[in-house]
Scaffold this motif. Sequence first.
Motif, PDB file in Angstrom:
ATOM      1  N   GLY A  28       7.683  10.848  13.727  1.00 54.57           N
ATOM      2  CA  GLY A  28       5.854  11.652  13.293  1.00 54.57           C
ATOM      3  C   GLY A  28       5.524  10.192  12.338  1.00 54.57           C
ATOM      4  O   GLY A  28       5.447   9.103  12.404  1.00 54.57           O
ATOM      5  N   LYS A  29       4.427  10.913  11.916  1.00 56.31           N
ATOM      6  CA  LYS A  29       3.787  10.521  11.286  1.00 56.31           C
ATOM      7  C   LYS A  29       4.024   9.342  10.423  1.00 56.31           C
ATOM      8  O   LYS A  29       4.109  10.067   8.927  1.00 56.31           O
ATOM      9  N   PRO A  30       3.410   7.839   9.289  1.00 55.37           N
ATOM     10  CA  PRO A  30       3.053   7.693   8.063  1.00 55.37           C
ATOM     11  C   PRO A  30       2.680   8.433   7.395  1.00 55.37           C
ATOM     12  O   PRO A  30       1.915   9.207   7.477  1.00 55.37           O
ATOM     13  N   ALA A  31       2.650   8.698   5.976  1.00 58.45           N
ATOM     14  CA  ALA A  31       2.308   8.971   5.041  1.00 58.45           C
ATOM     15  C   ALA A  31       0.358   8.314   5.021  1.00 58.45           C
ATOM     16  O   ALA A  31       0.105   7.610   5.955  1.00 58.45           O
ATOM     17  N   SER A  32      -0.455   9.105   4.869  1.00 55.60           N
ATOM     18  CA  SER A  32      -2.023   8.788   5.155  1.00 55.60           C
ATOM     19  C   SER A  32      -2.179   8.284   4.300  1.00 55.60           C
ATOM     20  O   SER A  32      -3.265   7.131   4.609  1.00 55.60           O
ATOM     21  N   ALA A  33      -1.556   7.151   2.642  1.00 51.30           N
ATOM     22  CA  ALA A  33      -1.886   6.241   1.953  1.00 51.30           C
ATOM     23  C   ALA A  33      -0.410   5.886   1.489  1.00 51.30           C
ATOM     24  O   ALA A  33       0.710   7.223   1.389  1.00 51.30           O
ATOM     25  N   LYS A  34      -0.189   4.476   0.829  1.00 49.87           N
ATOM     26  CA  LYS A  34       1.033   4.291   0.524  1.00 49.87           C
ATOM     27  C   LYS A  34       0.503   3.524  -0.722  1.00 49.87           C
ATOM     28  O   LYS A  34      -0.759   2.587  -1.143  1.00 49.87           O
ATOM     29  N   TRP A  35       0.871   3.346  -2.116  1.00 51.21           N
ATOM     30  CA  TRP A  35       0.470   2.243  -3.296  1.00 51.21           C
ATOM     31  C   TRP A  35       2.026   2.430  -3.487  1.00 51.21           C
ATOM     32  O   TRP A  35       2.959   3.010  -4.034  1.00 51.21           O
ATOM     33  N   VAL A  36       2.235   0.610  -3.885  1.00 48.22           N
ATOM     34  CA  VAL A  36       3.104  -0.141  -4.021  1.00 48.22           C
ATOM     35  C   VAL A  36       3.074  -0.625  -5.683  1.00 48.22           C
ATOM     36  O   VAL A  36       2.130  -1.770  -5.283  1.00 48.22           O
ATOM     37  N   GLY A  37       3.501  -0.528  -6.721  1.00 49.59           N
ATOM     38  CA  GLY A  37       3.165  -0.886  -7.891  1.00 49.59           C
ATOM     39  C   GLY A  37       4.320  -1.809  -7.924  1.00 49.59           C
ATOM     40  O   GLY A  37       5.161  -2.294  -7.452  1.00 49.59           O
ATOM     41  N   PRO A  38       4.098  -3.075  -9.212  1.00 49.09           N
ATOM     42  CA  PRO A  38       4.530  -4.388  -9.601  1.00 49.09           C
ATOM     43  C   PRO A  38       6.398  -3.829  -9.607  1.00 49.09           C
ATOM     44  O   PRO A  38       6.479  -2.147 -10.497  1.00 49.09           O
ATOM     45  N   THR A  39       7.383  -4.680 -10.042  1.00 49.36           N
ATOM     46  CA  THR A  39       8.149  -4.485 -10.718  1.00 49.36           C
ATOM     47  C   THR A  39       8.039  -4.758 -12.269  1.00 49.36           C
ATOM     48  O   THR A  39       7.943  -5.966 -12.521  1.00 49.36           O
ATOM     49  N   LEU A  40       8.909  -3.430 -12.583  1.00 45.64           N
ATOM     50  CA  LEU A  40       8.905  -3.597 -14.045  1.00 45.64           C
ATOM     51  C   LEU A  40       9.757  -3.430 -15.124  1.00 45.64           C
ATOM     52  O   LEU A  40      11.269  -2.677 -14.287  1.00 45.64           O
ATOM     53  N   PRO A  41       9.928  -3.832 -16.623  1.00 44.07           N
ATOM     54  CA  PRO A  41      11.493  -3.399 -17.295  1.00 44.07           C
ATOM     55  C   PRO A  41      11.267  -2.197 -16.909  1.00 44.07           C
ATOM     56  O   PRO A  41      10.324  -1.473 -17.375  1.00 44.07           O
ATOM     57  N   SER A  42      13.130  -1.168 -16.800  1.00 43.35           N
ATOM     58  CA  SER A  42      12.766  -0.151 -17.433  1.00 43.35           C
ATOM     59  C   SER A  42      13.139   0.202 -18.398  1.00 43.35           C
ATOM     60  O   SER A  42      13.563  -0.836 -19.191  1.00 43.35           O
TER      61      SER A  42
END
Length: 213
Positions: A28-42
């Motif tokens: 199928g189609k990819p998402a219309s947009a994508k945001w990837v955040g930085p790796t942060l302490p949980s």
Amino acid sequence: MSKQTFTVLALLLVGVTGCGSATVSATGKPASAKWVGPTLPSPAGGTIETTIYYGPWQCSAAWMTRCERQCASQGHALLGCIWLADIKGDWHGRFAFFFPAAAGGRVAITHCCCDYAKVSDLEQRRETWENARTGFRNQWGREFGAWPQTAGRNWPGHHIFDLLHGGDPTAPANVLPVEPEVHKVINNAYPACYTRGAPWSAVGPDRPYIDQP
């Protein structure tokens, strides 16, 4: 808005496990947009990375049924449902202090278009958001990474439960950063959703998008 409030939101967003296979399609189609955040302490230890996949998509049968129940519980009828985005959390840490471990999950961000009356204080709600916007973005940044931007311009903050029908202007779980062009598409979808317009009154697939790296 306190750091504790956003920490609770973060845990809610990443604490749903086992949803990925019910969300991502193999074709199928990819998402219309994508945001990837930085790796942060949980907050729970280890690290967390947040990814947001954007629709909008038709709601699956499960989400449509959930919306029907939500509207009915409030004394309203369901007019439509919009699946706005998926938020994915990837956690990495250690189990029993020694063994590397990883976990994660996805949560669907949907809006139920119940037959809510339009509010009479829309401008006041908008002003409340405008006054709180900078602080909201800063707090988001401390939890998830810097508020998303394109060419140095901040993405709009989209109110999931829209202000026109009674949404809270500053509730942490009611505001989602959305890429500007996608935000236009979503804003255009809301009036149709509230009038039983296509395609938001119809059931969509369980897996509406493919996950691309």
